[in-house]
Scaffold this motif. Structure first.
Motif, PDB file in Angstrom:
ATOM      1  N   MET A   1       0.840  -1.176   0.000  1.00 38.49           N
ATOM      2  CA  MET A   1       0.000   0.000   0.000  1.00 38.49           C
ATOM      3  C   MET A   1       0.889   1.245   0.000  1.00 38.49           C
ATOM      4  O   MET A   1       1.781   1.379   0.815  1.00 38.49           O
ATOM      5  CB  MET A   1      -0.856  -0.015   1.266  1.00 38.49           C
ATOM      6  CG  MET A   1      -2.285   0.300   1.007  1.00 38.49           C
ATOM      7  SD  MET A   1      -3.392  -0.203   2.336  1.00 38.49           S
ATOM      8  CE  MET A   1      -3.156   1.080   3.488  1.00 38.49           C
ATOM      9  N   ASN A   2       0.631   2.167  -0.893  1.00 38.78           N
ATOM     10  CA  ASN A   2       1.417   3.401  -0.914  1.00 38.78           C
ATOM     11  C   ASN A   2       0.670   4.521  -0.199  1.00 38.78           C
ATOM     12  O   ASN A   2      -0.426   4.332   0.311  1.00 38.78           O
ATOM     13  CB  ASN A   2       1.775   3.791  -2.351  1.00 38.78           C
ATOM     14  CG  ASN A   2       0.557   4.007  -3.216  1.00 38.78           C
ATOM     15  OD1 ASN A   2      -0.515   4.250  -2.698  1.00 38.78           O
ATOM     16  ND2 ASN A   2       0.709   3.899  -4.519  1.00 38.78           N
ATOM     17  N   SER A   3       1.267   5.701  -0.173  1.00 37.07           N
ATOM     18  CA  SER A   3       0.693   6.797   0.615  1.00 37.07           C
ATOM     19  C   SER A   3      -0.625   7.322   0.043  1.00 37.07           C
ATOM     20  O   SER A   3      -1.390   7.955   0.747  1.00 37.07           O
ATOM     21  CB  SER A   3       1.701   7.938   0.722  1.00 37.07           C
ATOM     22  OG  SER A   3       1.953   8.468  -0.559  1.00 37.07           O
ATOM     23  N   THR A   4      -0.922   7.065  -1.221  1.00 43.01           N
ATOM     24  CA  THR A   4      -2.189   7.543  -1.782  1.00 43.01           C
ATOM     25  C   THR A   4      -3.355   6.648  -1.396  1.00 43.01           C
ATOM     26  O   THR A   4      -4.503   7.042  -1.520  1.00 43.01           O
ATOM     27  CB  THR A   4      -2.107   7.627  -3.316  1.00 43.01           C
ATOM     28  OG1 THR A   4      -1.798   6.330  -3.835  1.00 43.01           O
ATOM     29  CG2 THR A   4      -1.052   8.623  -3.745  1.00 43.01           C
ATOM     30  N   ASP A   5      -3.063   5.442  -0.890  1.00 41.38           N
ATOM     31  CA  ASP A   5      -4.130   4.526  -0.496  1.00 41.38           C
ATOM     32  C   ASP A   5      -4.590   4.738   0.943  1.00 41.38           C
ATOM     33  O   ASP A   5      -5.603   4.200   1.343  1.00 41.38           O
ATOM     34  CB  ASP A   5      -3.675   3.075  -0.647  1.00 41.38           C
ATOM     35  CG  ASP A   5      -3.477   2.685  -2.103  1.00 41.38           C
ATOM     36  OD1 ASP A   5      -4.083   3.349  -2.969  1.00 41.38           O
ATOM     37  OD2 ASP A   5      -2.725   1.738  -2.356  1.00 41.38           O
ATOM     38  N   THR A   6      -3.852   5.490   1.734  1.00 38.52           N
ATOM     39  CA  THR A   6      -4.214   5.699   3.130  1.00 38.52           C
ATOM     40  C   THR A   6      -4.980   7.005   3.281  1.00 38.52           C
ATOM     41  O   THR A   6      -4.858   7.920   2.478  1.00 38.52           O
ATOM     42  CB  THR A   6      -2.956   5.737   4.018  1.00 38.52           C
ATOM     43  OG1 THR A   6      -2.138   6.823   3.613  1.00 38.52           O
ATOM     44  CG2 THR A   6      -2.187   4.436   3.922  1.00 38.52           C
ATOM     45  N   VAL A   7      -5.739   7.063   4.338  1.00 37.49           N
ATOM     46  CA  VAL A   7      -6.491   8.275   4.652  1.00 37.49           C
ATOM     47  C   VAL A   7      -5.627   9.126   5.576  1.00 37.49           C
ATOM     48  O   VAL A   7      -5.088   8.643   6.564  1.00 37.49           O
ATOM     49  CB  VAL A   7      -7.831   7.922   5.329  1.00 37.49           C
ATOM     50  CG1 VAL A   7      -8.586   9.171   5.696  1.00 37.49           C
ATOM     51  CG2 VAL A   7      -8.661   7.036   4.415  1.00 37.49           C
ATOM     52  N   ASP A   8      -5.493  10.401   5.259  1.00 35.02           N
ATOM     53  CA  ASP A   8      -4.625  11.267   6.055  1.00 35.02           C
ATOM     54  C   ASP A   8      -5.316  11.735   7.335  1.00 35.02           C
ATOM     55  O   ASP A   8      -6.509  11.537   7.539  1.00 35.02           O
ATOM     56  CB  ASP A   8      -4.143  12.455   5.230  1.00 35.02           C
ATOM     57  CG  ASP A   8      -5.278  13.321   4.727  1.00 35.02           C
ATOM     58  OD1 ASP A   8      -6.436  12.849   4.734  1.00 35.02           O
ATOM     59  OD2 ASP A   8      -5.032  14.465   4.337  1.00 35.02           O
ATOM     60  N   ASP A   9      -4.529  12.349   8.212  1.00 29.31           N
ATOM     61  CA  ASP A   9      -5.034  12.791   9.514  1.00 29.31           C
ATOM     62  C   ASP A   9      -6.124  13.846   9.389  1.00 29.31           C
ATOM     63  O   ASP A   9      -7.067  13.860  10.175  1.00 29.31           O
ATOM     64  CB  ASP A   9      -3.887  13.351  10.357  1.00 29.31           C
ATOM     65  CG  ASP A   9      -2.905  12.272  10.777  1.00 29.31           C
ATOM     66  OD1 ASP A   9      -3.303  11.097  10.799  1.00 29.31           O
ATOM     67  OD2 ASP A   9      -1.753  12.622  11.076  1.00 29.31           O
ATOM     68  N   ALA A  10      -6.005  14.719   8.415  1.00 22.40           N
ATOM     69  CA  ALA A  10      -7.005  15.776   8.248  1.00 22.40           C
ATOM     70  C   ALA A  10      -8.371  15.185   7.916  1.00 22.40           C
ATOM     71  O   ALA A  10      -9.402  15.650   8.405  1.00 22.40           O
ATOM     72  CB  ALA A  10      -6.568  16.747   7.162  1.00 22.40           C
ATOM     73  N   THR A  11      -8.396  14.159   7.094  1.00 19.16           N
ATOM     74  CA  THR A  11      -9.666  13.525   6.737  1.00 19.16           C
ATOM     75  C   THR A  11     -10.271  12.806   7.937  1.00 19.16           C
ATOM     76  O   THR A  11     -11.490  12.861   8.147  1.00 19.16           O
ATOM     77  CB  THR A  11      -9.451  12.549   5.569  1.00 19.16           C
ATOM     78  OG1 THR A  11      -8.849  13.265   4.485  1.00 19.16           O
ATOM     79  CG2 THR A  11     -10.759  11.945   5.101  1.00 19.16           C
ATOM     80  N   TRP A  12      -9.430  12.139   8.737  1.00 17.84           N
ATOM     81  CA  TRP A  12      -9.936  11.494   9.949  1.00 17.84           C
ATOM     82  C   TRP A  12     -10.517  12.515  10.918  1.00 17.84           C
ATOM     83  O   TRP A  12     -11.547  12.290  11.547  1.00 17.84           O
ATOM     84  CB  TRP A  12      -8.833  10.696  10.644  1.00 17.84           C
ATOM     85  CG  TRP A  12      -8.588   9.365  10.020  1.00 17.84           C
ATOM     86  CD1 TRP A  12      -7.445   8.964   9.407  1.00 17.84           C
ATOM     87  CD2 TRP A  12      -9.493   8.255   9.941  1.00 17.84           C
ATOM     88  NE1 TRP A  12      -7.596   7.684   8.945  1.00 17.84           N
ATOM     89  CE2 TRP A  12      -8.842   7.218   9.259  1.00 17.84           C
ATOM     90  CE3 TRP A  12     -10.792   8.052  10.380  1.00 17.84           C
ATOM     91  CZ2 TRP A  12      -9.441   5.994   9.013  1.00 17.84           C
ATOM     92  CZ3 TRP A  12     -11.394   6.825  10.129  1.00 17.84           C
ATOM     93  CH2 TRP A  12     -10.728   5.818   9.457  1.00 17.84           C
ATOM     94  N   MET A  13      -9.844  13.655  11.056  1.00 17.40           N
ATOM     95  CA  MET A  13     -10.323  14.707  11.943  1.00 17.40           C
ATOM     96  C   MET A  13     -11.675  15.238  11.470  1.00 17.40           C
ATOM     97  O   MET A  13     -12.593  15.446  12.270  1.00 17.40           O
ATOM     98  CB  MET A  13      -9.287  15.841  12.013  1.00 17.40           C
ATOM     99  CG  MET A  13      -9.584  16.950  13.000  1.00 17.40           C
ATOM    100  SD  MET A  13     -10.637  18.306  12.459  1.00 17.40           S
ATOM    101  CE  MET A  13      -9.962  18.755  10.903  1.00 17.40           C
ATOM    102  N   LEU A  14     -11.816  15.445  10.170  1.00 20.13           N
ATOM    103  CA  LEU A  14     -13.082  15.932   9.632  1.00 20.13           C
ATOM    104  C   LEU A  14     -14.192  14.902   9.833  1.00 20.13           C
ATOM    105  O   LEU A  14     -15.311  15.258  10.219  1.00 20.13           O
ATOM    106  CB  LEU A  14     -12.916  16.281   8.152  1.00 20.13           C
ATOM    107  CG  LEU A  14     -14.106  16.918   7.472  1.00 20.13           C
ATOM    108  CD1 LEU A  14     -14.428  18.267   8.114  1.00 20.13           C
ATOM    109  CD2 LEU A  14     -13.838  17.093   5.989  1.00 20.13           C
ATOM    110  N   ALA A  15     -13.889  13.630   9.609  1.00 20.74           N
ATOM    111  CA  ALA A  15     -14.891  12.578   9.806  1.00 20.74           C
ATOM    112  C   ALA A  15     -15.311  12.490  11.272  1.00 20.74           C
ATOM    113  O   ALA A  15     -16.502  12.340  11.580  1.00 20.74           O
ATOM    114  CB  ALA A  15     -14.341  11.240   9.330  1.00 20.74           C
ATOM    115  N   LEU A  16     -14.353  12.621  12.184  1.00 20.42           N
ATOM    116  CA  LEU A  16     -14.674  12.579  13.610  1.00 20.42           C
ATOM    117  C   LEU A  16     -15.536  13.768  14.020  1.00 20.42           C
ATOM    118  O   LEU A  16     -16.489  13.623  14.789  1.00 20.42           O
ATOM    119  CB  LEU A  16     -13.391  12.552  14.437  1.00 20.42           C
ATOM    120  CG  LEU A  16     -13.559  12.478  15.946  1.00 20.42           C
ATOM    121  CD1 LEU A  16     -14.285  11.200  16.338  1.00 20.42           C
ATOM    122  CD2 LEU A  16     -12.216  12.551  16.629  1.00 20.42           C
ATOM    123  N   SER A  17     -15.243  14.938  13.479  1.00 16.52           N
ATOM    124  CA  SER A  17     -16.048  16.109  13.835  1.00 16.52           C
ATOM    125  C   SER A  17     -17.466  15.986  13.273  1.00 16.52           C
ATOM    126  O   SER A  17     -18.418  16.407  13.925  1.00 16.52           O
ATOM    127  CB  SER A  17     -15.376  17.393  13.352  1.00 16.52           C
ATOM    128  OG  SER A  17     -15.327  17.431  11.950  1.00 16.52           O
TER     129      SER A  17
END
Length: 65
Positions: A1-17
Protein backbone atom coordinates in the motif's frame (compact mmCIF):
# COMPACT_ATOMS: atom_id res chain seq x y z
CA UNK A 1 0.00 0.00 0.00
CA UNK A 2 1.42 3.40 -0.91
CA UNK A 3 0.69 6.80 0.61
CA UNK A 4 -2.19 7.54 -1.78
CA UNK A 5 -4.13 4.53 -0.50
CA UNK A 6 -4.21 5.70 3.13
CA UNK A 7 -6.49 8.28 4.65
CA UNK A 8 -4.63 11.27 6.06
CA UNK A 9 -5.03 12.79 9.51
CA UNK A 10 -7.00 15.78 8.25
CA UNK A 11 -9.67 13.52 6.74
CA UNK A 12 -9.94 11.49 9.95
CA UNK A 13 -10.32 14.71 11.94
CA UNK A 14 -13.08 15.93 9.63
CA UNK A 15 -14.89 12.58 9.81
CA UNK A 16 -14.67 12.58 13.61
CA UNK A 17 -16.05 16.11 13.84
CA UNK A 18 -18.96 15.18 11.55
CA UNK A 19 -19.68 12.23 13.84
CA UNK A 20 -19.68 14.54 16.88
CA UNK A 21 -22.01 16.96 15.07
CA UNK A 22 -24.37 14.10 14.25
CA UNK A 23 -24.42 13.06 17.91
CA UNK A 24 -25.11 16.65 19.00
CA UNK A 25 -28.01 17.01 16.58
CA UNK A 26 -29.31 13.57 17.55
CA UNK A 27 -29.30 14.47 21.24
CA UNK A 28 -31.06 17.74 20.44
CA UNK A 29 -33.74 15.93 18.44
CA UNK A 30 -34.18 13.39 21.22
CA UNK A 31 -34.68 16.20 23.76
CA UNK A 32 -37.28 17.78 21.48
CA UNK A 33 -39.07 14.46 21.18
CA UNK A 34 -39.04 13.78 24.91
CA UNK A 35 -39.54 17.27 26.35
CA UNK A 36 -40.66 19.53 23.50
CA UNK A 37 -37.59 21.64 24.36
CA UNK A 38 -36.49 23.42 21.19
CA UNK A 39 -33.89 25.52 23.00
CA UNK A 40 -31.49 22.61 23.44
CA UNK A 41 -31.89 21.66 19.78
CA UNK A 42 -31.00 25.18 18.64
CA UNK A 43 -28.08 25.30 21.07
CA UNK A 44 -26.76 21.97 19.77
CA UNK A 45 -27.21 23.11 16.17
CA UNK A 46 -25.27 26.30 16.93
CA UNK A 47 -22.44 24.33 18.51
CA UNK A 48 -22.49 21.96 15.55
CA UNK A 49 -22.23 24.81 13.05
CA UNK A 50 -19.29 26.35 14.93
CA UNK A 51 -17.57 22.96 15.13
CA UNK A 52 -18.13 22.40 11.42
CA UNK A 53 -16.66 25.80 10.52
CA UNK A 54 -13.55 25.18 12.63
CA UNK A 55 -13.19 21.65 11.25
CA UNK A 56 -13.38 22.81 7.65
CA UNK A 57 -10.84 25.54 8.39
CA UNK A 58 -8.41 23.08 9.96
CA UNK A 59 -8.97 20.59 7.14
CA UNK A 60 -8.12 23.19 4.50
CA UNK A 61 -5.09 24.44 6.44
CA UNK A 62 -3.70 20.92 6.92
CA UNK A 63 -4.08 20.16 3.22
CA UNK A 64 -2.19 23.33 2.27
CA UNK A 65 0.84 22.24 4.31
Amino acid sequence: MNSTDTVDDATWMLALSILVIAVLVGVGLLQVYLNSDYGSLFRNLGIGVLLLLFSIGFYRKWHEM
